[in-house]
Design a protein around this motif. Structure first.
Motif, PDB file in Angstrom:
ATOM      1  N   UNK A  29      90.208  68.736  42.894  1.00  0.00           N
ATOM      2  CA  UNK A  29      88.767  68.835  42.682  1.00  0.00           C
ATOM      3  C   UNK A  29      88.419  69.673  41.451  1.00  0.00           C
ATOM      4  N   UNK A  30      89.428  70.197  40.772  1.00  0.00           N
ATOM      5  CA  UNK A  30      89.185  71.121  39.665  1.00  0.00           C
ATOM      6  C   UNK A  30      88.391  70.521  38.520  1.00  0.00           C
ATOM      7  N   UNK A  31      88.842  69.379  37.968  1.00  0.00           N
ATOM      8  CA  UNK A  31      88.156  68.788  36.819  1.00  0.00           C
ATOM      9  C   UNK A  31      86.756  68.284  37.180  1.00  0.00           C
ATOM     10  N   UNK A  32      86.539  67.664  38.371  1.00  0.00           N
ATOM     11  CA  UNK A  32      85.146  67.342  38.749  1.00  0.00           C
ATOM     12  C   UNK A  32      84.245  68.577  38.804  1.00  0.00           C
ATOM     13  N   UNK A  33      84.805  69.716  39.227  1.00  0.00           N
ATOM     14  CA  UNK A  33      84.015  70.950  39.264  1.00  0.00           C
ATOM     15  C   UNK A  33      83.611  71.364  37.846  1.00  0.00           C
ATOM     16  N   UNK A  34      84.544  71.234  36.893  1.00  0.00           N
ATOM     17  CA  UNK A  34      84.244  71.557  35.494  1.00  0.00           C
ATOM     18  C   UNK A  34      83.116  70.658  34.988  1.00  0.00           C
ATOM     19  N   UNK A  35      83.240  69.352  35.248  1.00  0.00           N
ATOM     20  CA  UNK A  35      82.235  68.390  34.776  1.00  0.00           C
ATOM     21  C   UNK A  35      80.872  68.659  35.412  1.00  0.00           C
ATOM     22  N   UNK A  36      80.851  68.867  36.718  1.00  0.00           N
ATOM     23  CA  UNK A  36      79.583  69.083  37.412  1.00  0.00           C
ATOM     24  C   UNK A  36      78.913  70.384  36.982  1.00  0.00           C
TER      25      UNK A  36
END
Length: 226
Positions: A29-36
């Motif tokens: 879930x790390x990269x989606x967290x960065x994007x969001x």
């Protein structure tokens, strides 16, 4: 004549992709967290611009803020991923110590026992710092012995000892750099260099532990914000 770029040195984009892959491996879930986090920052500032009547200005400001927030979150997740990968490996503390920025000299595994407990040597503005890896009941004597041995060379320079690990009274590797950075600055740069020179005469005490030190798990450095 222009210098040719080192073919073995990864480019900035390739470096970011490598870090992103490590983050994804440690936390899907790390990269989606960065994007969001970046999108949410942009949305909030644009809404503020709509309310205040400065839409064009808010879009420009929002893009800059979104990039900044995204990079900050990206860096924090990258650091957590590093600690997750290193946790439990022999030499994990050494890998973390070698990632410190500034005038630090780190010598991994200046002492090793049969149980593969380690003592690492750090020299910097605080003086000399001995960092152990292993259970507290085993490394206490090792730290005391190394402190006496190093003191014979550095004389009146302050020597600190830190136990890294997950036991009571120990410092987790995720907080190790912060713990060392909090130490008082007792030496100026010329004195630090003098201590480094003295320690070169310190004889090797123990062989290196079996197996490679986890240097490959050190994270590539991300972009620095100016």
């Amino acid at each position: 004549m222009a210098k040719s770029e080192d073919p073995e040195k990864p480019g900035r984009i390739k470096q970011l992709r490598m870090i992103a892959q490590i983050i994804k491996q440690a936390n899907p879930k790390g990269m989606p967290i960065v994007f969001l986090s970046a999108v949410a920052t942009l949305a909030v500032i644009v809404v503020i611009g709509l309310v205040t009547g400065y839409l064009v200005y808010s879009i420009f400001l929002g893009i800059l803020a979104a990039i900044s927030v995204g990079l900050v979150v990206f860096g924090q997740l990258a650091q957590r991923a590093q600690y997750s990968i290193l946790h439990g490996q022999t030499g994990a503390a050494a890998a973390v110590l070698q990632g410190m920025r500034g005038n630090w000299q780190v010598t991994p595994a200046i002492a090793v026992n049969r149980d593969q407990d380690l003592i690492h040597l750090v020299v910097g503005a605080p003086g000399v710092v001995l960092v152990s890896e292993g259970p507290g009941n085993r490394v206490a004597k090792m730290l005391a012995a190394e402190k006496k041995r190093v003191a014979r060379v550095v004389l009146d320079v302050t020597i600190y000892d830190i136990q890294s690990g997950d036991g009571e009274g120990q410092v987790p590797i995720s907080k190790l750099q912060r713990q060392i950075m909090k130490l008082p600055r007792n030496l100026k740069k010329p004195a630090v260099n003098e201590v480094k020179d003295r320690l070169r005469s310190l004889p090797k005490n123990m062989p290196m532990p079996k197996g490679p030190m986890p240097k490959g798990t050190r994270m590539p450095r991300g972009p620095k914000m100016r």
